[in-house]
Design a protein around this motif. Structure first.
Motif, PDB file in Angstrom:
ATOM      1  N   GLU A 355       0.957  -1.181  -0.157  1.00 52.82           N
ATOM      2  CA  GLU A 355       0.028  -0.179  -0.060  1.00 52.82           C
ATOM      3  C   GLU A 355       1.050   1.202   0.055  1.00 52.82           C
ATOM      4  O   GLU A 355       0.312   2.374  -0.111  1.00 52.82           O
ATOM      5  CB  GLU A 355      -0.831  -0.018   1.208  1.00 52.82           C
ATOM      6  CG  GLU A 355      -2.186  -0.894   0.850  1.00 52.82           C
ATOM      7  CD  GLU A 355      -3.405  -0.812   1.726  1.00 52.82           C
ATOM      8  OE1 GLU A 355      -4.510  -0.872   1.342  1.00 52.82           O
ATOM      9  OE2 GLU A 355      -3.049  -0.774   3.275  1.00 52.82           O
ATOM     10  N   THR A 356       2.271   1.223   0.005  1.00 50.68           N
ATOM     11  CA  THR A 356       3.039   2.279   0.009  1.00 50.68           C
ATOM     12  C   THR A 356       3.143   2.704  -1.340  1.00 50.68           C
ATOM     13  O   THR A 356       3.270   3.894  -1.950  1.00 50.68           O
ATOM     14  CB  THR A 356       4.449   1.979   0.326  1.00 50.68           C
ATOM     15  OG1 THR A 356       5.093   1.162  -0.219  1.00 50.68           O
ATOM     16  CG2 THR A 356       4.612   1.911   2.090  1.00 50.68           C
ATOM     17  N   LEU A 357       2.760   1.960  -2.473  1.00 48.23           N
ATOM     18  CA  LEU A 357       2.820   2.140  -3.711  1.00 48.23           C
ATOM     19  C   LEU A 357       1.555   3.147  -4.133  1.00 48.23           C
ATOM     20  O   LEU A 357       0.584   2.990  -3.636  1.00 48.23           O
ATOM     21  CB  LEU A 357       2.694   0.689  -4.680  1.00 48.23           C
ATOM     22  CG  LEU A 357       4.088  -0.138  -4.350  1.00 48.23           C
ATOM     23  CD1 LEU A 357       3.705  -1.463  -5.044  1.00 48.23           C
ATOM     24  CD2 LEU A 357       5.160   0.504  -5.147  1.00 48.23           C
ATOM     25  N   PRO A 358       1.993   3.880  -5.215  1.00 46.46           N
ATOM     26  CA  PRO A 358       0.941   4.940  -5.618  1.00 46.46           C
ATOM     27  C   PRO A 358      -0.199   4.070  -6.134  1.00 46.46           C
ATOM     28  O   PRO A 358      -0.078   3.285  -7.014  1.00 46.46           O
ATOM     29  CB  PRO A 358       1.537   5.873  -6.490  1.00 46.46           C
ATOM     30  CG  PRO A 358       3.036   5.239  -7.004  1.00 46.46           C
ATOM     31  CD  PRO A 358       3.158   4.198  -5.673  1.00 46.46           C
ATOM     32  N   HIS A 390      -4.721   3.950 -17.769  1.00 46.22           N
ATOM     33  CA  HIS A 390      -5.273   2.873 -18.728  1.00 46.22           C
ATOM     34  C   HIS A 390      -5.643   1.636 -18.139  1.00 46.22           C
ATOM     35  O   HIS A 390      -4.608   1.355 -17.181  1.00 46.22           O
ATOM     36  CB  HIS A 390      -4.698   3.010 -20.233  1.00 46.22           C
ATOM     37  CG  HIS A 390      -3.314   3.161 -20.269  1.00 46.22           C
ATOM     38  ND1 HIS A 390      -2.626   2.090 -19.856  1.00 46.22           N
ATOM     39  CD2 HIS A 390      -2.458   3.928 -20.484  1.00 46.22           C
ATOM     40  CE1 HIS A 390      -1.320   2.379 -19.716  1.00 46.22           C
ATOM     41  NE2 HIS A 390      -1.199   3.710 -20.276  1.00 46.22           N
ATOM     42  N   LEU A 391      -5.875   0.553 -18.784  1.00 45.64           N
ATOM     43  CA  LEU A 391      -6.003  -0.646 -18.173  1.00 45.64           C
ATOM     44  C   LEU A 391      -4.616  -1.229 -17.918  1.00 45.64           C
ATOM     45  O   LEU A 391      -4.278  -1.730 -16.753  1.00 45.64           O
ATOM     46  CB  LEU A 391      -6.857  -1.404 -18.776  1.00 45.64           C
ATOM     47  CG  LEU A 391      -8.367  -1.486 -18.450  1.00 45.64           C
ATOM     48  CD1 LEU A 391      -9.256  -2.109 -19.641  1.00 45.64           C
ATOM     49  CD2 LEU A 391      -8.760  -1.599 -17.327  1.00 45.64           C
ATOM     50  N   PRO A 392      -3.810  -1.159 -19.035  1.00 42.86           N
ATOM     51  CA  PRO A 392      -2.464  -1.888 -18.892  1.00 42.86           C
ATOM     52  C   PRO A 392      -1.595  -1.405 -17.539  1.00 42.86           C
ATOM     53  O   PRO A 392      -0.821  -1.860 -16.926  1.00 42.86           O
ATOM     54  CB  PRO A 392      -1.849  -1.779 -20.161  1.00 42.86           C
ATOM     55  CG  PRO A 392      -2.863  -1.649 -21.214  1.00 42.86           C
ATOM     56  CD  PRO A 392      -3.932  -0.840 -20.547  1.00 42.86           C
ATOM     57  N   GLU A 393      -1.860   0.050 -17.395  1.00 41.77           N
ATOM     58  CA  GLU A 393      -0.925   0.750 -16.143  1.00 41.77           C
ATOM     59  C   GLU A 393      -1.738   0.332 -14.975  1.00 41.77           C
ATOM     60  O   GLU A 393      -0.885  -0.027 -14.144  1.00 41.77           O
ATOM     61  CB  GLU A 393      -1.122   2.189 -16.489  1.00 41.77           C
ATOM     62  CG  GLU A 393      -0.326   2.846 -15.384  1.00 41.77           C
ATOM     63  CD  GLU A 393      -0.387   4.358 -15.528  1.00 41.77           C
ATOM     64  OE1 GLU A 393       0.117   5.041 -16.656  1.00 41.77           O
ATOM     65  OE2 GLU A 393      -0.899   4.940 -14.452  1.00 41.77           O
ATOM     66  N   ALA A 394      -2.888   0.117 -14.910  1.00 37.01           N
ATOM     67  CA  ALA A 394      -3.351  -0.445 -13.697  1.00 37.01           C
ATOM     68  C   ALA A 394      -3.220  -1.882 -13.393  1.00 37.01           C
ATOM     69  O   ALA A 394      -3.126  -2.412 -12.195  1.00 37.01           O
ATOM     70  CB  ALA A 394      -5.199  -0.152 -13.798  1.00 37.01           C
ATOM     71  N   TYR A 399      -0.038  -5.628 -10.109  1.00 37.62           N
ATOM     72  CA  TYR A 399       0.787  -6.992  -9.862  1.00 37.62           C
ATOM     73  C   TYR A 399       1.999  -6.413  -9.015  1.00 37.62           C
ATOM     74  O   TYR A 399       2.506  -7.402  -8.462  1.00 37.62           O
ATOM     75  CB  TYR A 399       1.122  -7.585 -11.335  1.00 37.62           C
ATOM     76  CG  TYR A 399       0.027  -8.453 -11.694  1.00 37.62           C
ATOM     77  CD1 TYR A 399      -0.310  -9.498 -10.930  1.00 37.62           C
ATOM     78  CD2 TYR A 399      -0.983  -8.060 -12.699  1.00 37.62           C
ATOM     79  CE1 TYR A 399      -1.578 -10.513 -11.461  1.00 37.62           C
ATOM     80  CE2 TYR A 399      -1.955  -8.753 -12.897  1.00 37.62           C
ATOM     81  CZ  TYR A 399      -2.163 -10.136 -12.553  1.00 37.62           C
ATOM     82  OH  TYR A 399      -3.462 -10.947 -12.765  1.00 37.62           O
ATOM     83  N   GLU A 400       2.522  -5.389  -9.342  1.00 44.62           N
ATOM     84  CA  GLU A 400       3.574  -4.804  -8.556  1.00 44.62           C
ATOM     85  C   GLU A 400       3.204  -4.961  -7.135  1.00 44.62           C
ATOM     86  O   GLU A 400       4.076  -5.498  -6.252  1.00 44.62           O
ATOM     87  CB  GLU A 400       3.920  -3.442  -9.110  1.00 44.62           C
ATOM     88  CG  GLU A 400       5.552  -3.246  -8.649  1.00 44.62           C
ATOM     89  CD  GLU A 400       5.723  -1.539  -8.967  1.00 44.62           C
ATOM     90  OE1 GLU A 400       4.993  -0.964 -10.050  1.00 44.62           O
ATOM     91  OE2 GLU A 400       6.597  -0.991  -8.008  1.00 44.62           O
ATOM     92  N   ALA A 401       2.229  -4.592  -6.590  1.00 44.76           N
ATOM     93  CA  ALA A 401       1.733  -4.430  -5.270  1.00 44.76           C
ATOM     94  C   ALA A 401       1.571  -6.057  -4.955  1.00 44.76           C
ATOM     95  O   ALA A 401       1.969  -6.424  -3.947  1.00 44.76           O
ATOM     96  CB  ALA A 401       0.530  -3.794  -5.082  1.00 44.76           C
ATOM     97  N   ALA A 402       0.921  -6.791  -5.583  1.00 47.29           N
ATOM     98  CA  ALA A 402       0.558  -8.111  -5.396  1.00 47.29           C
ATOM     99  C   ALA A 402       1.940  -8.812  -5.033  1.00 47.29           C
ATOM    100  O   ALA A 402       1.700  -9.666  -4.324  1.00 47.29           O
ATOM    101  CB  ALA A 402      -0.270  -8.797  -6.222  1.00 47.29           C
TER     102      ALA A 402
END
Ligand code: AMP
Ligand code: GLY
Length: 422
Positions: A355-358, A390-394, A399-402
């Motif tokens: 959750e520290t990721l933007p 956009h969706l690819p960025e989301a 996944y970076e957070a996961a």
């Protein structure tokens, strides 16, 4: 205002998270809640089907609005009991919620009011149902009439598979009461899309569309689950199709309610198949989707309490919600073995770091606090959500957070939403 949210899933944490941002909300209770709702308010040890307990709690704790998550609480008449006690509650009554709790009732409603759906027949005895299967075109879709935890639908490719599904429901009572009646319908080809609309009896407010990923494994393989991840928008509902959905599904739904004298207040969540012949309804859900809610609340820019109250008070036509242009992705982290059997009590780590990721919020589903640790307590454990331009960025952010979250046996899909630069 004090709020009571009924349920214990990721959907309920997402609703609590959004409602907690309202300046008009003083305290949020969740019954029975999970590890995430405990961090936003107070969990109350009352099950979602403990109707008298919930009514009593709402009275004594001066709850200004109760919001119902799960379908079975609606089907059991939780809203009816609150109405009778003069308590404000968001959700349809049991008789209105039959649009979800009985597929044959929903089918009749759609056919009577010209809402496009798959052609279907209903059966209560297996001999005539099997006879019908033998003369039908395949694939065929066999559905238990009642609520079956998302497991009551079989897509049969052959007569043998169809007959097996029919007998399981009608003779072997695999779904108990829910499968004493079945609906057999034509297989619709197309792309699936979920829509949500608030309905206040006389008008509706259509939300942005989403897509669920129901199969357990990448590439839409493996068994059906409650949902392994969602995106919003779905990328398949352009303005023209959205207008068609309003005209052919939602306008007709409201007109049908009036004609049939059904009072429906709450969320309507139709599952759609976008076919070559236009959008068709696969099923009605009379509640918020899980994990659809997780992406919808991330995109909602304005106060959710205003919308819920407008729905209950019948003033939706004047509501003006704001939606973020951003796209949202939710990736479910599940216990190993889900949707089959799985172990509980595994220690979860990494949520704070994720959750520290933007633009990332982690919603809890099957979690519970155990001493100093947070542990797994269900099949779907967490919903890692992210917003992007956009969706690819989301997707990339989710996944970076996961990747920062761990527990023994963690299982997830790695293909939620489109990748790349589109
Ligand atoms: P339901 O619970 O009725 O939404 O069905 C669960 C899933 O089964 C849907 O999300 C679809 O993937 C699939 N399904 C249901 N009905 C049909 C149909 N008539 N044609 C094709 N797929 C269907
Ligand atoms: N995610 C599907 C549902 O809530 O029914």
């Amino acid at each position: 205002m004090n709020i009571l949210i009924v349920g214990s899933g990721g959907r309920e944490h997402a609703l609590a998270w959004k409602l907690a941002q309202s300046p008009r909300v003083s305290k949020i209770f969740c019954a029975p809640g999970n590890g995430g709702t405990a961090r936003l308010g107070e969990n109350v040890p009352l099950a979602a089907d403990n109707i008298s307990g919930l009514v009593e709690f709402a009275k004594t704790r001066k709850i200004g609005l109760t919001v119902v998550g799960p379908d079975d609480a609606l089907a059991l008449g939780l809203v009816d009991a609150f109405d009778a006690a003069g308590l404000k509650i968001f959700g349809p009554t049991a008789s209105a919620a039959r649009l979800e709790s009985s597929k044959s009732f929903a089918k009749d409603f759609m056919n009577r009011h010209g809402i496009p759906t798959a052609r279907a027949r209903e059966f209560t005895d297996s001999a005539s149902a099997c006879e019908w299967c033998r003369t039908s075109k395949f694939p065929l879709v066999i559905k238990a009439d009642g609520l079956a935890l998302g497991k009551g639908v079989v897509i049969a490719m052959t007569v043998a598979e169809a007959e097996h599904a029919v007998r399981q429901c009608l003779d072997e009572e695999a779904f108990g009461e829910a499968g004493r009646r079945i609906v057999i319908e034509e297989f619709l080809e197309g792309v699936e899309c979920s829509i949500h609309a608030l309905v206040d009896g006389a008008s509706y407010l259509l939300f942005p569309d989403c897509r669920d990923h129901k199969r357990a494994c990448d590439g839409d393989k493996g068994p059906n689950t409650g949902g392994m991840g969602t995106i919003s928008p779905s990328g398949s509902l352009d303005e023209c199709l959205r207008a068609q959905v309003k005209r052919e599904i939602l306008d007709r739904f409201i007109a049908g309610l009036k004609k049939d004298g059904i009072e429906y207040r709450g969320m309507l969540f139709p599952g759609l198949m976008l076919t070559a012949d236009g959008p068709k309804v696969l099923e009605f859900n009379c509640r918020w989707g899980d994990p659809e809610t997780q992406v919808l609340v991330r995109r909602l820019g304005s106060d959710l309490l205003d919308l819920l109250e407008a729905t209950v008070e019948g003033t939706l036509s004047t509501a003006t919600p704001e939606w973020r242009e951003a796209a949202a992705t939710c990736v479910i982290l599940a216990s190993g073995g889900y949707p089959g059997s799985y172990e509980k009590g595994k220690i979860i780590t990494g949520i704070a770091s994720a959750e520290t990721l933007p633009d990332v919020v982690v919603f809890h589903a099957g979690t519970k606090d155990a001493g100093e640790t947070l542990q797994t307590n269900g099949g779907r454990v967490l919903g890692v959500t992210a917003l992007g331009d956009h969706l690819p960025e989301a997707r990339q952010k989710a996944y970076e957070a996961a990747d920062r979250i761990a527990f023994e046996g963690l299982q997830r899909r790695n293909d939620i939403g489109p990748a790349g630069n589109s």
